[in-house]
Design a protein around this motif. Sequence first.
Motif, PDB file in Angstrom:
ATOM      1  N   TYR A  31      -3.117  -3.417   3.287  1.00  0.00           N
ATOM      2  CA  TYR A  31      -3.308  -2.652   2.068  1.00  0.00           C
ATOM      3  C   TYR A  31      -2.105  -2.767   1.149  1.00  0.00           C
ATOM      4  O   TYR A  31      -0.971  -2.874   1.608  1.00  0.00           O
ATOM      5  CB  TYR A  31      -3.447  -1.158   2.394  1.00  0.00           C
ATOM      6  CG  TYR A  31      -4.762  -0.797   2.995  1.00  0.00           C
ATOM      7  CD1 TYR A  31      -5.820  -0.411   2.191  1.00  0.00           C
ATOM      8  CD2 TYR A  31      -4.939  -0.822   4.372  1.00  0.00           C
ATOM      9  CE1 TYR A  31      -7.031  -0.067   2.743  1.00  0.00           C
ATOM     10  CE2 TYR A  31      -6.148  -0.477   4.936  1.00  0.00           C
ATOM     11  CZ  TYR A  31      -7.191  -0.096   4.117  1.00  0.00           C
ATOM     12  OH  TYR A  31      -8.383   0.249   4.671  1.00  0.00           O
ATOM     13  N   LEU A  32      -2.383  -2.684  -0.145  1.00  0.00           N
ATOM     14  CA  LEU A  32      -1.341  -2.509  -1.151  1.00  0.00           C
ATOM     15  C   LEU A  32      -1.317  -1.031  -1.471  1.00  0.00           C
ATOM     16  O   LEU A  32      -2.323  -0.454  -1.882  1.00  0.00           O
ATOM     17  CB  LEU A  32      -1.675  -3.341  -2.396  1.00  0.00           C
ATOM     18  CG  LEU A  32      -0.693  -3.257  -3.551  1.00  0.00           C
ATOM     19  CD1 LEU A  32       0.699  -3.707  -3.113  1.00  0.00           C
ATOM     20  CD2 LEU A  32      -1.189  -4.111  -4.708  1.00  0.00           C
ATOM     21  N   ASN A  33      -0.171  -0.386  -1.225  1.00  0.00           N
ATOM     22  CA  ASN A  33      -0.067   1.064  -1.392  1.00  0.00           C
ATOM     23  C   ASN A  33       1.321   1.437  -1.886  1.00  0.00           C
ATOM     24  O   ASN A  33       2.314   1.070  -1.260  1.00  0.00           O
ATOM     25  CB  ASN A  33      -0.366   1.742  -0.048  1.00  0.00           C
ATOM     26  CG  ASN A  33      -0.461   3.237  -0.151  1.00  0.00           C
ATOM     27  OD1 ASN A  33      -0.646   3.782  -1.231  1.00  0.00           O
ATOM     28  ND2 ASN A  33      -0.344   3.902   0.975  1.00  0.00           N
ATOM     29  N   ASP A  34       1.370   2.145  -2.995  1.00  0.00           N
ATOM     30  CA  ASP A  34       2.641   2.625  -3.558  1.00  0.00           C
ATOM     31  C   ASP A  34       3.662   1.507  -3.743  1.00  0.00           C
ATOM     32  O   ASP A  34       4.842   1.658  -3.423  1.00  0.00           O
ATOM     33  CB  ASP A  34       3.244   3.732  -2.687  1.00  0.00           C
ATOM     34  CG  ASP A  34       2.436   5.010  -2.726  1.00  0.00           C
ATOM     35  OD1 ASP A  34       1.784   5.269  -3.760  1.00  0.00           O
ATOM     36  OD2 ASP A  34       2.455   5.751  -1.724  1.00  0.00           O
ATOM     37  N   GLY A  35       3.217   0.352  -4.236  1.00  0.00           N
ATOM     38  CA  GLY A  35       4.121  -0.752  -4.528  1.00  0.00           C
ATOM     39  C   GLY A  35       4.586  -1.541  -3.320  1.00  0.00           C
ATOM     40  O   GLY A  35       5.455  -2.393  -3.434  1.00  0.00           O
ATOM     41  N   TYR A  58       5.930  -5.702   2.917  1.00  0.00           N
ATOM     42  CA  TYR A  58       6.439  -6.540   1.840  1.00  0.00           C
ATOM     43  C   TYR A  58       6.750  -5.701   0.615  1.00  0.00           C
ATOM     44  O   TYR A  58       6.089  -4.693   0.355  1.00  0.00           O
ATOM     45  CB  TYR A  58       5.385  -7.600   1.440  1.00  0.00           C
ATOM     46  CG  TYR A  58       5.111  -8.589   2.528  1.00  0.00           C
ATOM     47  CD1 TYR A  58       5.669  -9.859   2.486  1.00  0.00           C
ATOM     48  CD2 TYR A  58       4.295  -8.272   3.598  1.00  0.00           C
ATOM     49  CE1 TYR A  58       5.425 -10.779   3.486  1.00  0.00           C
ATOM     50  CE2 TYR A  58       4.044  -9.187   4.608  1.00  0.00           C
ATOM     51  CZ  TYR A  58       4.614 -10.431   4.542  1.00  0.00           C
ATOM     52  OH  TYR A  58       4.371 -11.329   5.542  1.00  0.00           O
ATOM     53  N   HIS A  59       7.750  -6.125  -0.128  1.00  0.00           N
ATOM     54  CA  HIS A  59       8.069  -5.503  -1.408  1.00  0.00           C
ATOM     55  C   HIS A  59       8.137  -6.589  -2.468  1.00  0.00           C
ATOM     56  O   HIS A  59       8.377  -7.756  -2.167  1.00  0.00           O
ATOM     57  CB  HIS A  59       9.385  -4.729  -1.320  1.00  0.00           C
ATOM     58  CG  HIS A  59      10.561  -5.584  -0.918  1.00  0.00           C
ATOM     59  ND1 HIS A  59      10.826  -5.903   0.397  1.00  0.00           N
ATOM     60  CD2 HIS A  59      11.480  -6.235  -1.650  1.00  0.00           C
ATOM     61  CE1 HIS A  59      11.875  -6.696   0.435  1.00  0.00           C
ATOM     62  NE2 HIS A  59      12.305  -6.916  -0.781  1.00  0.00           N
ATOM     63  N   LEU A  74       3.250  -3.706   0.280  1.00  0.00           N
ATOM     64  CA  LEU A  74       2.136  -4.374   0.928  1.00  0.00           C
ATOM     65  C   LEU A  74       2.347  -4.261   2.425  1.00  0.00           C
ATOM     66  O   LEU A  74       3.327  -4.795   2.962  1.00  0.00           O
ATOM     67  CB  LEU A  74       2.116  -5.838   0.478  1.00  0.00           C
ATOM     68  CG  LEU A  74       1.004  -6.738   0.948  1.00  0.00           C
ATOM     69  CD1 LEU A  74      -0.344  -6.197   0.516  1.00  0.00           C
ATOM     70  CD2 LEU A  74       1.202  -8.128   0.374  1.00  0.00           C
ATOM     71  N   GLY A  75       1.484  -3.528   3.103  1.00  0.00           N
ATOM     72  CA  GLY A  75       1.583  -3.358   4.546  1.00  0.00           C
ATOM     73  C   GLY A  75       0.460  -4.125   5.219  1.00  0.00           C
ATOM     74  O   GLY A  75      -0.712  -3.917   4.880  1.00  0.00           O
ATOM     75  N   VAL A  76       0.798  -5.036   6.124  1.00  0.00           N
ATOM     76  CA  VAL A  76      -0.208  -5.884   6.760  1.00  0.00           C
ATOM     77  C   VAL A  76       0.028  -5.996   8.266  1.00  0.00           C
ATOM     78  O   VAL A  76       1.145  -5.848   8.746  1.00  0.00           O
ATOM     79  CB  VAL A  76      -0.221  -7.306   6.154  1.00  0.00           C
ATOM     80  CG1 VAL A  76      -0.649  -7.281   4.699  1.00  0.00           C
ATOM     81  CG2 VAL A  76       1.120  -7.991   6.300  1.00  0.00           C
ATOM     82  N   SER A  98      -2.804  -4.681  -9.082  1.00  0.00           N
ATOM     83  CA  SER A  98      -2.524  -6.114  -9.091  1.00  0.00           C
ATOM     84  C   SER A  98      -1.532  -6.490  -7.989  1.00  0.00           C
ATOM     85  O   SER A  98      -0.513  -5.852  -7.794  1.00  0.00           O
ATOM     86  CB  SER A  98      -1.952  -6.539 -10.438  1.00  0.00           C
ATOM     87  OG  SER A  98      -1.637  -7.916 -10.400  1.00  0.00           O
ATOM     88  N   VAL A  99      -1.850  -7.552  -7.284  1.00  0.00           N
ATOM     89  CA  VAL A  99      -0.994  -8.054  -6.210  1.00  0.00           C
ATOM     90  C   VAL A  99      -0.338  -9.375  -6.622  1.00  0.00           C
ATOM     91  O   VAL A  99       0.490  -9.905  -5.895  1.00  0.00           O
ATOM     92  CB  VAL A  99      -1.824  -8.201  -4.907  1.00  0.00           C
ATOM     93  CG1 VAL A  99      -2.764  -9.375  -4.991  1.00  0.00           C
ATOM     94  CG2 VAL A  99      -0.951  -8.282  -3.689  1.00  0.00           C
TER      95      VAL A  99
END
Length: 137
Positions: free
Chosen positions: A105-109, A134-135, A111-113, A30-31
């Motif tokens: 991608y959302l990865n390990d809590g 992002y965190h 968000l890298g864009v 979930s994002v």
Amino acid sequence: MSRRVSSILGLGLSLAAAAVVPRAGAQSPSVVGTWANDHGSVLVVASVGPDGSLSGTYANNAPGYKCAGIAFPLLGWMDGPRISYTVRWKNASIDCASITSWTGYLNDGRLGVEWVLTYEENGATRVRIGSDSYHRQ
């Protein structure tokens, strides 16, 4: 080709296609929620629909941005951990003459864009690219 072989091949192709095509509603992780990047910009994902459609707001707080601190609507898509969203920096009160799109991608809590910004400067159209992490807030 025999009818039986044709049926078996058809079934095999159908199963292979089903394995490749993501199922609607299978949105994980979930994002939804509030996210911030290292520049203090705030992404709020309000909802992710069963088809992966995404909506929310984005407030760009990067230094020197004339529309800093104003939350603009965003639209996008989520497909498993993959995400893409776009903001048109314009509303009834202000026109920042720019559009930004993010994909990542959302990865390990986190968000890298990567992003692409199109804007006007001194009457000329410009394009900038970059990346952010992002965190959750």
